[in-house]
Design an enzyme around this catalytic site. Structure first.
Site, PDB file in Angstrom:
ATOM      1  N   HIS A 288      46.800 103.413  39.180  1.00 31.82           N
ATOM      2  CA  HIS A 288      46.783 104.201  40.420  1.00 31.82           C
ATOM      3  C   HIS A 288      45.682 103.730  41.373  1.00 31.82           C
ATOM      4  O   HIS A 288      45.021 104.542  42.024  1.00 31.82           O
ATOM      5  CB  HIS A 288      46.599 105.691  40.096  1.00 31.82           C
ATOM      6  CG  HIS A 288      47.771 106.307  39.398  1.00 31.82           C
ATOM      7  ND1 HIS A 288      48.887 106.774  40.067  1.00 31.82           N
ATOM      8  CD2 HIS A 288      48.006 106.514  38.081  1.00 31.82           C
ATOM      9  CE1 HIS A 288      49.755 107.256  39.185  1.00 31.82           C
ATOM     10  NE2 HIS A 288      49.253 107.101  37.970  1.00 31.82           N
ATOM     11  N   ASP A 348      45.716 107.859  33.352  1.00 28.89           N
ATOM     12  CA  ASP A 348      47.140 108.036  33.031  1.00 28.89           C
ATOM     13  C   ASP A 348      47.982 106.874  33.569  1.00 28.89           C
ATOM     14  O   ASP A 348      47.592 106.168  34.488  1.00 28.89           O
ATOM     15  CB  ASP A 348      47.657 109.355  33.614  1.00 28.89           C
ATOM     16  CG  ASP A 348      47.592 109.379  35.130  1.00 28.89           C
ATOM     17  OD1 ASP A 348      46.555 108.959  35.685  1.00 28.89           O
ATOM     18  OD2 ASP A 348      48.572 109.791  35.767  1.00 28.89           O
ATOM     19  N   GLU A 349      49.148 106.728  32.994  1.00 27.49           N
ATOM     20  CA  GLU A 349      50.215 105.848  33.494  1.00 27.49           C
ATOM     21  C   GLU A 349      49.720 104.432  33.818  1.00 27.49           C
ATOM     22  O   GLU A 349      49.961 103.898  34.894  1.00 27.49           O
ATOM     23  CB  GLU A 349      50.861 106.475  34.734  1.00 27.49           C
ATOM     24  CG  GLU A 349      51.520 107.818  34.447  1.00 27.49           C
ATOM     25  CD  GLU A 349      52.161 108.435  35.677  1.00 27.49           C
ATOM     26  OE1 GLU A 349      53.206 109.075  35.540  1.00 27.49           O
ATOM     27  OE2 GLU A 349      51.589 108.293  36.792  1.00 27.49           O
ATOM     28  N   VAL A 350      49.037 103.826  32.875  1.00 28.88           N
ATOM     29  CA  VAL A 350      48.566 102.447  33.065  1.00 28.88           C
ATOM     30  C   VAL A 350      49.682 101.488  32.678  1.00 28.88           C
ATOM     31  O   VAL A 350      50.124 101.454  31.526  1.00 28.88           O
ATOM     32  CB  VAL A 350      47.303 102.172  32.231  1.00 28.88           C
ATOM     33  CG1 VAL A 350      46.811 100.752  32.488  1.00 28.88           C
ATOM     34  CG2 VAL A 350      46.212 103.190  32.562  1.00 28.88           C
TER      35      VAL A 350
END
Length: 552
Positions: A288, A348-350
């Site tokens: 992100h 998160d969400e790597v």
């Protein structure tokens, strides 16, 4: 949208195009979702929201006159006129109570019989904490007694007094002639959970300060105490750093109008403090971070295709010393600008695909015996960041993936559970490992459904997972999250309220407060009260408020 409903909705759309009626089962489902849970009847608790822990309302009613009524410090209070936070709250709540009074020109009656003339606010602890910032351990308990002539609000700390002022204001109603009245009352109250948060996202869409201030006002009306400020993300970097001004110069939507200067941040933090609300910033890495790379050279990982640079970039580059030099300086600044004890570090969400394509990353993986397990590389990076944040004397919060991926984290880390399909299992696993936890999974308010979805949020029991009492004590609260892909200043408030109010009561009130019909009746009135105070909260169902929202 659930998979089970998708075929019905597609069929409904085809029927409309063909001029046919929608499937009866879908029509009935939507009708049931829209209808109120029970016929509307007055609640014995009026429009109190969230419902206090202990409430005794007498049928005896007293009147309030704006010309005669005062909110004052109690004679034994440790907080006096120098407590600016309380002085400001006294002014605000006087205005909330009497803003629409039709009786402000009525002369003061010579007799005090049948009236409440004063609300005396007494802070009993020798340290009222007037000049401090709220903390996760802040005492928000209070006692409120309303009798003829004098009402008494007692709290250990200023934070409880703020919550009690809100409750007192909610007890005030109008009679059939528009005169203000209040029941003889006795209330003892405290929150069930210490962390009661609202997440706002100012990266996908910039939110002007006025919108953030309105959100903080509404949070105080619902007794929330944490603003989780997801301030930057892939789309934009609106935080204006003094140390690295090019981050917002290059990474924001507009470097002059769509940024938050240090003064802006200070205004938000102080506005929140005066309402007993913590401001926890989130600077999410290593994923992100697209917007970060626009203003910070070599921060992001170059992606490769067919052994050649593709011109695109992935997560933060975890193998360069310059990455951590940058992070040390940035988080040192953030720790000063944001005074809360905690910073949310995301995690998160790597997406590992870019790391996997980069030859330098592959070489680093081999040298450090990580093999092909890129979660070990993520762990390497996260541990470095945790060390940096600890060095600036801050605690940290993370999204659950950091825990799930086996990253070594300190025992005082707060893990936020956000994935919905197995949140009970996740709560069990995180608390079994001894970590403090907050729950967000059931309360993603950016997910819109037809009808009164507040009921679904209201029915959540945060401690329903299979765990010991010791594990359940590690769950310190939760957050209602409103992500910004489809939300900006035009629709944030009605999308957030009163849907978030359901979360507010679940996190504040007793676990036994679960009756939907009574909640609906109180929430109808509470929503109208928010509208009266300038909050454009959307309606629950058909009906009207005595003071409709006019956009001002």
């Amino acid at each position: 949208m659930s998979a089970s409903r998708m075929p019905l909705l597609m069929l409904c759309a085809l029927c409309l195009r063909a001029g046919l009626a929608a499937p009866p089962e879908l029509v009935e489902e939507r009708r049931q979702e829209a209808a109120p849970p029970l016929p509307l009847e007055p609640s014995v608790f009026g429009t109190l929201w969230p419902l206090p822990q202990s409430v005794h309302l007498s049928p005896v009613v007293y009147h309030l006159s704006p010309a005669a009524f005062q909110i004052v410090h109690g004679p034994q209070s440790s907080a006096g006129p120098l407590c600016v936070m309380l002085q400001d709250a006294f002014r605000r709540y006087y205005e909330y109570i009497f803003a629409y009074s039709k009786w402000d020109e009525v002369p003061v009656e010579s007799s005090s019989e049948g009236q409440v003339l004063q609300l005396q606010v007494t802070i009993t602890d020798s340290n009222p904490e007037c000049g401090q910032y709220p903390r996760v351990t802040s005492d928000e308990s209070y006692q409120l007694i309303v009798n003829e002539n004098i009402a008494m609000l007692n709290a250990n700390k200023v934070w409880g007094a703020l919550r009690g002022l809100e409750t007192f204001s909610q007890l005030v109603t109008e009679d059939q002639f528009g005169a203000l009245q209040i029941n003889q009352s006795e209330i003892k109250d405290y929150p069930r959970f210490a962390h009661r948060g609202i997440l706002i996202d100012t990266s996908r869409h910039y939110l002007p300060l006025r919108t953030i201030f309105l959100t903080l006002d509404a949070m105080s009306f619902n007794k929330f105490n944490v603003l989780h400020w997801h301030i930057v993300d892939d789309q934009s970097f609106p935080y204006q750093s003094v140390t690295f001004p090019e981050l917002s110069d290059m990474g924001s939507y507009q470097p002059y109008t769509h940024v938050y200067t240090p003064v802006d941040v200070r205004l938000v933090v102080e506005y929140a403090r005066f309402r007993g609300i913590r401001v926890v910033p989130e600077f999410d890495t290593p994923g992100h971070t697209d917007s970060w790379g626009k203003g910070q050279k070599d921060l992001l990982t170059p992606c490769y295709k067919d052994n050649m640079p593709s011109g695109t970039y992935g997560p933060v580059n975890p193998i360069l010393n310059t990455t951590y030099d940058f992070m040390i300086k940035l988080f040192k600044e953030i720790s000063i600008v944001f005074p809360d004890e905690y910073i949310h570090l995301g995690g998160d969400e790597v997406d590992f695909s870019c790391w996997k394509s980069n030859p330098d990353i592959k070489k680093f993986m081999t040298e450090h015996s990580f093999g092909t397990d890129y979660s070990k590389l993520e762990s390497f990076y996260i541990q470095k960041i945790l060390g940096i944040v600890s060095s600036v004397k801050k605690g940290y919060m993370i999204w659950q993936e950091v825990f799930d991926n086996g990253v070594k984290i300190a025992q005082d880390t707060i893990v936020e559970v956000w994935k919905g399909s197995n949140c009970n299992e996740e709560l069990h696993n995180v608390t079994a490992a001894g970590y403090t936890t907050i729950l967000a999974a059931p309360w993603y308010l950016d997910i819109i459904s037809y009808g009164q979805d507040w009921q679904r949020y209201y029915k959540v029991e945060p401690l329903s997972f299979n765990g010991t009492e010791q594990q359940k004590q590690l769950v310190i609260g939760g957050e209602a999250c409103l992500w910004g892909e489809f939300v900006d200043a035009t629709n944030l408030t009605p999308r957030l309220w009163p849907r978030a109010s359901a979360v507010g009561e679940r996190l504040w009130s007793s676990k036994d407060v679960t009756q939907l019909g009574d909640a609906y009746n109180r929430l109808i009135g509470h929503r109208c009260r928010m509208v009266r105070r300038g909050i454009a909260a959307e309606p629950l169902y058909v009906g009207s408020c005595d003071h409709e929202y006019d956009g001002n």
